[in-house]
Design a protein around this motif. Structure first.
Motif, PDB file in Angstrom:
ATOM      1  N   GLU A   1       0.829  -1.214   0.000  1.00 37.39           N
ATOM      2  CA  GLU A   1       0.000   0.000   0.000  1.00 37.39           C
ATOM      3  C   GLU A   1       0.858   1.255   0.000  1.00 37.39           C
ATOM      4  N   ARG A   2       1.942   1.249   0.769  1.00 37.13           N
ATOM      5  CA  ARG A   2       2.807   2.426   0.834  1.00 37.13           C
ATOM      6  C   ARG A   2       3.634   2.569  -0.447  1.00 37.13           C
TER       7      ARG A   2
ATOM      8  N   ASP B   1       3.724   3.117  -9.156  1.00 43.50           N
ATOM      9  CA  ASP B   1       4.231   2.987  -7.799  1.00 43.50           C
ATOM     10  C   ASP B   1       5.541   3.754  -7.626  1.00 43.50           C
TER      11      ASP B   1
ATOM     12  N   ARG C   1       1.583  10.099  -2.471  1.00 41.90           N
ATOM     13  CA  ARG C   1       0.157  10.445  -2.361  1.00 41.90           C
ATOM     14  C   ARG C   1      -0.480   9.668  -1.211  1.00 41.90           C
ATOM     15  N   ILE C   2       0.200   9.688  -0.073  1.00 40.81           N
ATOM     16  CA  ILE C   2      -0.231   8.945   1.100  1.00 40.81           C
ATOM     17  C   ILE C   2      -1.344   9.704   1.828  1.00 40.81           C
ATOM     18  N   SER C   3      -2.428   8.990   2.165  1.00 35.95           N
ATOM     19  CA  SER C   3      -3.515   9.569   2.956  1.00 35.95           C
ATOM     20  C   SER C   3      -3.377   9.109   4.405  1.00 35.95           C
TER      21      SER C   3
ATOM     22  N   ASN D   1       1.346   3.803  -3.363  1.00 35.10           N
ATOM     23  CA  ASN D   1       0.842   5.164  -3.183  1.00 35.10           C
ATOM     24  C   ASN D   1       1.912   6.175  -2.776  1.00 35.10           C
TER      25      ASN D   1
ATOM     26  N   GLY E   1      -1.288   5.597 -12.093  1.00 33.16           N
ATOM     27  CA  GLY E   1      -1.292   4.769 -10.898  1.00 33.16           C
ATOM     28  C   GLY E   1       0.038   4.092 -10.649  1.00 33.16           C
TER      29      GLY E   1
ATOM     30  N   ARG F   1       1.622   9.411 -11.264  1.00 28.70           N
ATOM     31  CA  ARG F   1       0.341   9.409 -10.559  1.00 28.70           C
ATOM     32  C   ARG F   1      -0.820   9.162 -11.534  1.00 28.70           C
TER      33      ARG F   1
END
Length: 301
Positions: free
Chosen positions: A118-119, A236, A125-127, A122, A234, A231
């Motif tokens: 996940e990291r 990585d 663009r980390i939420s 993303n 998508g 981005r």
């Protein structure tokens, strides 16, 4: 007086287990080209990349008139079971540097970056939903401090934490949490300009905010156009690297003129390490290293 170094990652020698690992440039060529392009020091690179015999390591670095400034040690700090292994890894590196005569070098501690999908997917663009909870932060910070204390006790070598995209300490908020949870006398900050910008922050503001915690500095530029292109599809972390998200100094959006002014005002008199992270086999690292050194001269360094 500030001195300028470079690091093996600028030649594509990265700590990740990549399919293109076979395309890495050997350490001897890297050290030659660091010296030939006007730098005065290097970092160690991944364990085993350079000689692990202290005498030989000293010979290889000193015969080129260079200094060794630090060594990157990644540890999966969210996993308490990995802390002991992390201490052992850091002690191993610290022992090598100390026995080779580099007692002022740093352990550059980081998360085990790119190990959590996940990291990695993303990066940039980390939420907040992708971050650690309170208990995980406690484990993470405790592990970082334990490693730093162990290294200092064993060899007197200091530890800095390197925030890094594709790891759990990437965004300005995450860096702030770690700094609040750790002892400023035990764990310093390695401020990496490019990773801070890629993680959504302004390196100039970070310098002002963390001036008392910054023991080590990495000069890396950030190309927001390359980041946006990645981005859009998508991509990585590694896709962003492939697109040149960490571009030559002066070609991205990091305000290095202000950075140097702030470092001067801080009285910073340690090393600056240039890092232009690339994947193995990308571009012409020597040409980029020379261009980066020439750019830094325009800043008065």
């Amino acid at each position: 007086m500030i001195k300028i170094a470079n690091a093996p990652c600028s030649w594509g020698a990265l700590e990740f287990d990549l399919d293109k690992k076979s395309e890495e440039i050997g350490y001897a060529q890297v050290l030659d080209e660091i010296q030939e392009t006007g730098y005065l020091g290097t970092e160690l690179g991944d364990w085993g990349y350079m000689p692990t015999d202290p005498k030989r390591l000293r010979e290889e670095i000193s015969k080129r008139g260079l200094e060794l400034l630090g060594a990157f040690v990644p540890v999966a700090l969210t996993d308490e079971n990995q802390h002991k292994k992390g201490i052992e890894s850091a002690i191993q590196v610290a022992r090598l540097m100390s026995m080779a005569g580099y007692d002022k070098a740093f352990i550059v501690l980081a998360d085990d970056n790119a190990s959590v999908p996940e990291r990695t997917i993303n990066a940039g663009r980390i939420s907040s939903e992708m971050g650690l909870d309170t208990e995980q932060w406690s484990i993470f910070a405790r592990g970082a401090e334990e490693i730093a204390r162990s290294v200092k006790k064993a060899y007197g070598i200091r530890t800095v934490f390197h925030h890094h995209c594709a790891g759990y300490v990437e965004t300005p908020d995450e860096i702030d949490i770690l700094m609040q949870l750790t002892d400023p006398n035990i764990l310093g900050l390695c401020l990496d300009m490019g990773h801070y910008a890629f993680g959504g922050g302004d390196p100039v503001k970070a310098l002002k905010k963390y001036k008392d915690r910054i023991w080590h500095v990495h000069f890396k530029d950030y190309d927001p156009v390359a980041a946006q292109e990645s981005r859009n599809i998508g991509g990585d972390y590694f896709d962003a690297l492939k697109r040149g998200v960490f571009c030559e100094l002066g070609k991205g959006n990091v305000d290095f003129k202000s950075v140097v002014e702030i470092l001067d005002n801080m009285g910073y008199e340690d090393w600056i390490v240039v890092e232009q992270d690339i994947l193995p086999g990308m571009g012409n690292p020597k040409i980029c290293a020379k261009a980066n050194r020439e750019y830094i001269k325009t800043l008065g360094l």
